[in-house]
Write an enzyme that holds these catalytic residues in place. Sequence first.
Site, PDB file in Angstrom:
ATOM      1  CB  THR A 145      66.894 -11.995 -86.536  1.00  0.00           C
ATOM      2  OG1 THR A 145      66.284 -10.919 -87.243  1.00  0.00           O
ATOM      3  CG2 THR A 145      68.286 -12.253 -87.096  1.00  0.00           C
ATOM      4  CE  LYS A 171      60.618 -13.023 -91.477  1.00  0.00           C
ATOM      5  NZ  LYS A 171      60.151 -11.983 -90.531  1.00  0.00           N
ATOM      6  CG  ASP A 243      72.140 -20.345 -83.628  1.00  0.00           C
ATOM      7  OD1 ASP A 243      72.842 -20.769 -82.706  1.00  0.00           O
ATOM      8  OD2 ASP A 243      72.562 -20.139 -84.784  1.00  0.00           O
ATOM      9  N   GLY A 245      65.755 -22.952 -79.476  1.00  0.00           N
ATOM     10  CA  GLY A 245      65.490 -22.653 -78.069  1.00  0.00           C
ATOM     11  C   GLY A 245      66.246 -23.538 -77.095  1.00  0.00           C
ATOM     12  CB  CYS A 277      67.808 -18.907 -76.585  1.00  0.00           C
ATOM     13  SG  CYS A 277      69.360 -18.029 -76.815  1.00  0.00           S
ATOM     14  CD  GLU A 371      62.756 -21.560 -75.761  1.00  0.00           C
ATOM     15  OE1 GLU A 371      62.136 -21.711 -76.835  1.00  0.00           O
ATOM     16  OE2 GLU A 371      63.831 -20.956 -75.671  1.00  0.00           O
TER      17      GLU A 371
HETATM   18  P1  NAD Z   1      59.817 -17.335 -84.081  1.00  0.00           P
HETATM   19  O1  NAD Z   1      60.310 -18.661 -84.498  1.00  0.00           O
HETATM   20  O2  NAD Z   1      58.364 -17.143 -83.850  1.00  0.00           O
HETATM   21  O3  NAD Z   1      60.212 -16.220 -85.178  1.00  0.00           O
HETATM   22  C1  NAD Z   1      61.539 -16.013 -85.573  1.00  0.00           C
HETATM   23  C2  NAD Z   1      61.562 -15.437 -86.982  1.00  0.00           C
HETATM   24  O4  NAD Z   1      61.067 -16.407 -87.901  1.00  0.00           O
HETATM   25  C3  NAD Z   1      60.715 -14.191 -87.187  1.00  0.00           C
HETATM   26  O5  NAD Z   1      61.449 -13.286 -87.986  1.00  0.00           O
HETATM   27  C4  NAD Z   1      59.503 -14.719 -87.937  1.00  0.00           C
HETATM   28  O6  NAD Z   1      58.867 -13.763 -88.745  1.00  0.00           O
HETATM   29  C5  NAD Z   1      60.141 -15.791 -88.793  1.00  0.00           C
HETATM   30  N1  NAD Z   1      59.216 -16.825 -89.285  1.00  0.00           N
HETATM   31  C6  NAD Z   1      58.073 -17.270 -88.694  1.00  0.00           C
HETATM   32  N2  NAD Z   1      57.543 -18.273 -89.436  1.00  0.00           N
HETATM   33  C7  NAD Z   1      58.354 -18.461 -90.490  1.00  0.00           C
HETATM   34  C8  NAD Z   1      58.355 -19.361 -91.596  1.00  0.00           C
HETATM   35  N3  NAD Z   1      57.373 -20.281 -91.759  1.00  0.00           N
HETATM   36  N4  NAD Z   1      59.353 -19.299 -92.501  1.00  0.00           N
HETATM   37  C9  NAD Z   1      60.357 -18.403 -92.336  1.00  0.00           C
HETATM   38  N5  NAD Z   1      60.417 -17.516 -91.311  1.00  0.00           N
HETATM   39  C10 NAD Z   1      59.425 -17.548 -90.399  1.00  0.00           C
HETATM   40  O7  NAD Z   1      60.670 -16.936 -82.801  1.00  0.00           O
HETATM   41  P2  NAD Z   1      60.519 -15.707 -81.782  1.00  0.00           P
HETATM   42  O8  NAD Z   1      59.291 -15.888 -80.955  1.00  0.00           O
HETATM   43  O9  NAD Z   1      60.742 -14.409 -82.468  1.00  0.00           O
HETATM   44  O10 NAD Z   1      61.804 -16.002 -80.881  1.00  0.00           O
HETATM   45  C11 NAD Z   1      61.789 -16.879 -79.814  1.00  0.00           C
HETATM   46  C12 NAD Z   1      62.562 -18.150 -80.093  1.00  0.00           C
HETATM   47  O11 NAD Z   1      63.875 -17.866 -80.547  1.00  0.00           O
HETATM   48  C13 NAD Z   1      62.752 -18.938 -78.793  1.00  0.00           C
HETATM   49  O12 NAD Z   1      62.528 -20.303 -79.022  1.00  0.00           O
HETATM   50  C14 NAD Z   1      64.204 -18.674 -78.441  1.00  0.00           C
HETATM   51  O13 NAD Z   1      64.812 -19.652 -77.628  1.00  0.00           O
HETATM   52  C15 NAD Z   1      64.827 -18.616 -79.802  1.00  0.00           C
HETATM   53  N6  NAD Z   1      66.110 -17.922 -79.746  1.00  0.00           N
HETATM   54  C16 NAD Z   1      67.236 -18.654 -79.973  1.00  0.00           C
HETATM   55  C17 NAD Z   1      68.482 -18.026 -79.888  1.00  0.00           C
HETATM   56  C18 NAD Z   1      69.747 -18.790 -80.163  1.00  0.00           C
HETATM   57  O14 NAD Z   1      70.754 -18.154 -80.470  1.00  0.00           O
HETATM   58  N7  NAD Z   1      69.751 -20.098 -80.043  1.00  0.00           N
HETATM   59  C19 NAD Z   1      68.552 -16.672 -79.576  1.00  0.00           C
HETATM   60  C20 NAD Z   1      67.369 -15.985 -79.342  1.00  0.00           C
HETATM   61  C21 NAD Z   1      66.155 -16.612 -79.448  1.00  0.00           C
END
Ligand code: NAD
Length: 477
Positions: A145, A171, A243, A245, A277, A371
């Site tokens: 998440t 995680k 899910d 961006g 998002c 985004e």
């Molecule tokens: P992110 O992708 O940087 O991180 C999300 C999660 O992924 C974190 O827990 C992180 O530790 C983990 N992660 C990072 N690298 C990884 C890897 N190589 N393998 C496995 N896990 C890994 O995202 P963020 O900055 O926390 O959130 C912002 C993004 O989330 C935006 O693009 C937003 O649009 C999207 N988002 C989408 C929704 C939806 O429901 N569609 C909802 C909220 C946020």
Amino acid sequence: MNVPTFQDGVASGFIAVTNPFDGAEIGKIADIPPESAQMLIQAARDGARVCRNLSRYERARILENCASLVDRDKEAFAALIVSEAGKTLRQAQKEVLRCVNTLKLSADEARRNGGEVVPFDAYAGSEKRQGWFSREPLGVIVAITPSNDPLNLVAHKLGPAIAGGNSVVLKPSELAPLSAIRLADYLVAAGLPPNIVVVANGGAALGEALVSARDVRMVSFTGGFVTGEKIARAAGLKKLAMDLGGNAPVIVMSDCDLEDAVECCVSGAYWAAGQNCIGTQRILIHSDIYERFKGRFVALTQSLKVGDPALPDTDIGPMITAQAAKQTARVVNDAIRLGAKLLSGNILDGAVYAPTVLEDVDFGCDLWRQEVFGPVVVLQRIESLDEALALANTPEYSLHSGIFTADLEVALKAADALEAGGVMINDSSDYRFDAMPFGGFKYGSLGREGVRFAYEEMTQPKVVCIRRAIEKRPEAQ
Ligand code: NAD
């Protein structure tokens, strides 16, 4: 088996969790190394055996108890969200109430969605068959998440997974993990047996080790595209829910209620400091009302109070990190170099980035095509609905969209033509109800959230078919 923590030596160290507004340390979590991933999955395999044997009544009762506990402590949860994610108090309070609702909806799904009768005798050749399909758990699900909704997006994974009889290795974002950890504790306090939710605290390396493990049946990911692509590459043959961006367009036609459209679009653009998002990023405004809309939109933007999210009258808090705010400013400055005109904002102060409005943005630049995930909005003049629809659909991915108009035919044409998982009529893109199907169109989107839909993704149908000796039912008496 207990969930490993850094106190018992499984984790190599810890990660400090800080308040994005003032940088104060508000907690520490374990930094579990990737080598411990298998141990976490083994714990969750034990939990999966227990969860699948809980009756639907028991799963529903635990989820409902947890909803009551979260509701009882809603102010404490809201304060935690403010301090770890920088959401304003009002936004955090709303998130907690949504989490309560998500847990209750999950309990309903456990009770309601057990399977269906299969009408085998509806087709020739199967007249002697009778049976049903049940919804069976998948087993171990890895849920990953993001930081922007640190409680409710976690509930959207744990609630449906438990309702379906699975276990979860969760995680949460290492930037805002505390609400997730507290929710997992509350589920245990509500009666959830051990190891059905295993919290895996750590960073990207741990996440990658978890998603690539063979014993994991599904990865449910919410986060950015770059991470989603890495996960898809690492996961191999298993079910994926992505899910990701958005870059939401909202069309404003000249026959709409202008004041209402301005207010909705301001809220849609800056909710959670634009880290949303389904946040409104591009507003396509008919030329007949463009100047009036622009004047009011900029004036309302400039009236917003920006700063400490813990104060009750703050409208826009900080972004999750100073680095995220800097990256947002970089995208805006690139657009300005390519000819965009700045109408308001673009002021950087640590993690706080003032709400920013631009016009005349080049359609080739990142601010138009990608985004931005910050409090930035682009105003674009359009001459017709067709032009607006073509511009709205230019990015290669999309989540939500919106249109303001008094004309039903125009609204329905837009609903047909907008390439998005949701079209909001007379609202900004920023509306979500936790029971509706939620997800994107086009590149990268896999599966749907929304409790019923996530539950169905997290269960698998099993058919039971009985071959009877007789072909016809007895004559009615
Ligand atoms: P992110 O992708 O940087 O991180 C999300 C999660 O992924 C974190 O827990 C992180 O530790 C983990 N992660 C990072 N690298 C990884 C890897 N190589 N393998 C496995 N896990 C890994 O995202 P963020 O900055 O926390 O959130 C912002 C993004 O989330 C935006 O693009 C937003 O649009 C999207 N988002 C989408 C929704 C939806 O429901 N569609 C909802 C909220 C946020």
